[in-house]
Design an enzyme around this catalytic site. Structure first.
Site, short mmCIF file in Angstrom:
data_model
loop_
_atom_site.label_atom_id
_atom_site.label_comp_id
_atom_site.label_asym_id
_atom_site.label_seq_id
_atom_site.Cartn_x
_atom_site.Cartn_y
_atom_site.Cartn_z
N GLY A 11 -28.04 -15.37 14.98
CA GLY A 11 -29.39 -15.85 15.23
C GLY A 11 -29.39 -17.01 16.23
N ARG A 72 -26.32 -9.02 17.40
CA ARG A 72 -25.47 -8.73 16.26
C ARG A 72 -24.72 -7.46 16.64
NH1 ARG A 72 -27.46 -12.70 12.53
NH2 ARG A 72 -29.68 -12.99 12.86
N ASP A 103 -22.08 -18.57 10.31
CA ASP A 103 -20.86 -18.22 9.57
C ASP A 103 -20.39 -16.79 9.85
OD1 ASP A 103 -22.98 -17.20 8.21
OD2 ASP A 103 -22.33 -17.86 6.22
N THR A 126 -27.08 -22.89 14.12
CA THR A 126 -27.97 -22.11 13.25
C THR A 126 -29.00 -23.06 12.67
OG1 THR A 126 -28.15 -20.96 11.12
CG2 THR A 126 -26.20 -22.30 11.41
N ASP A 128 -30.39 -22.97 9.89
CA ASP A 128 -30.33 -23.11 8.43
C ASP A 128 -29.53 -24.31 7.92
OD1 ASP A 128 -31.85 -20.88 8.24
OD2 ASP A 128 -30.21 -19.51 7.74
N ASP A 130 -26.53 -24.37 7.04
CA ASP A 130 -25.81 -23.95 5.83
C ASP A 130 -24.30 -23.81 6.07
OD1 ASP A 130 -25.99 -21.84 7.56
OD2 ASP A 130 -26.58 -20.35 6.09
N ARG A 172 -32.27 -18.36 4.01
CA ARG A 172 -31.98 -17.26 3.08
C ARG A 172 -31.18 -17.75 1.89
NH1 ARG A 172 -29.40 -13.47 7.27
NH2 ARG A 172 -29.39 -15.52 8.17
#
Ligand code: ATP
Length: 324
Positions: A11, A72, A103, A126, A128, A130, A172
């Site tokens: 992403g 992707r 990741d 990213t 996120d 995360d 997510r």
């Protein structure tokens, strides 16, 4: 090390271009040739590889998205795909890689490094946030500010109509965007995947507010919450509360991926981009570069992929206290 290939994958995130610029300019500074691999692993397999110079990255530091494009790529998950990718790198004489992504991108890079022994360093890009091994990922700060400004706008209309708004933000399996935009936006409740929040707790928080004559309320929900998405949660609340005020749901979605990168994201990206080049020069490989407590650090791909970055529980506690 003579030629570095750089790519963006997974992403996109605001600030990826600033990281690319820093990689390119860093390479030029150290006399290393640099190639851009377009569309991530897909471009590596297809040989979509272009030489980059200082001018190639002019005027992109302020632009979101990625000028190298992202994709992707299923084929890269197979050894045959990775062999094709490696053969292409050899053709161009590329002898080291810098991967900008999340990741999944690092998992691919780790496998590739183990199979073909090509030095590779990852840069965490990213929204996120995360990823273990860095306090912040590139794009996170911009995404939080985008979400926050949406929460502010929604609060204006929520207040005029005495409405309850459930706002779903991205994440997510991570509540970072939710908790920060929720605290910054003065939400009554924030729901994140890291901590279980029951529907009854949501109702309690809302009712507490109403009992003190609050006329509008905001609940910020991370998309990965185990009670469901914002629509499902709002339905569950509706089903249990009589005389409920007007409920509305807003899903912010991809607006959080765009927007001019904030100063913080540009600076972080510039720092990580240059540090990745310097890390490769120092012989580092199979690691992700990050910034922890304002210091540049290198974390093995293994740790950055498998270790969980904890959400500061104190922030969750704060929401409850500050919304009284
Ligand atoms: P985001 O966090 O934004 O989703 P990401 O980097 O995690 O970004 P993914 O789509 O998960 O995004 O991964 C990017 C690409 O990395 C995949 O399309 C695939 O080509 C490669 N990749 C992911 N996992 C593996 C794996 N186990 N083996 C080989 N390649 C992989």
């Amino acid at each position: 090390m003579k030629k570095i290939g750089v790519f963006t994958s997974g992403g996109d995130a605001p600030g990826m271009n600033a990281a690319l610029r820093a990689v390119v300019r860093g390479c030029i500074y150290y006399g290393i040739e640099v190639y851009g691999i377009r569309y991530g692993y897909k471009g590596m397999i297809e040989g979509d590889i272009i030489p980059l110079n200082s001018h190639s990255v002019s005027n992109i530091i302020q632009r979101a998205g990625t000028v190298l494009k992202s994709a992707r790529c299923q084929e890269f998950r197979e050894p045959e795909g990775r062999k094709k990718a490696f053969d292409n790198l050899k053709k161009f004489g590329i002898d080291a890689l810098i991967a900008i992504g999340g990741d999944g991108t690092f998992t691919g890079a780790k496998v590739f490094f183990e199979e073909h022994a090509i030095p590779v360093i990852g840069i965490p890009g990213t929204i996120d946030n995360d990823i273990y091994g860095t306090d912040k990922t590139i794009g996170f700060d911009t995404a939080v500010n985008t979400a926050l400004s949406a929460v502010d706008n929604i609060r204006d209309t929520a207040d005029s109509h005495d409405r309850v708004f459930f706002i779903e933000v991205m994440g997510r399996d991570s509540g970072y965007i939710a908790i920060q935009s929720g605290i910054g936006g003065g939400a009554e409740m924030v729901m994140v995947p890291e901590t279980k929040t029951t529907i009854n707790e949501v109702i309690e928080a809302l009712q507490k507010g109403w009992s003190r004559s609050k006329t509008s309320s905001i609940v910020v929900i991370a998309e990965g919450d185990e009670e469901g998405n914002a629509f499902e949660i709002s339905e569950k609340v509706k089903a249990r509360v009589k005389d409920l005020k007007d409920i509305r749901v807003t899903i912010l979605g991809h607006v959080q991926r765009g927007g001019t990168p904030t100063a913080q994201d540009r600076i972080l990206a510039s720092r990580l981009g240059l540090s990745a080049v310097e890390g490769l020069r120092d012989g580092k490989s199979g690691v992700m570069v990050g910034v922890i407590n304002d210091e540049v650090t290198f974390t093995s791909f293994g740790d950055s992929i498998t270790k969980q970055k904890p959400l500061n529980k104190d922030l969750i506690r704060m929401v409850e206290i500050l919304s009284i």
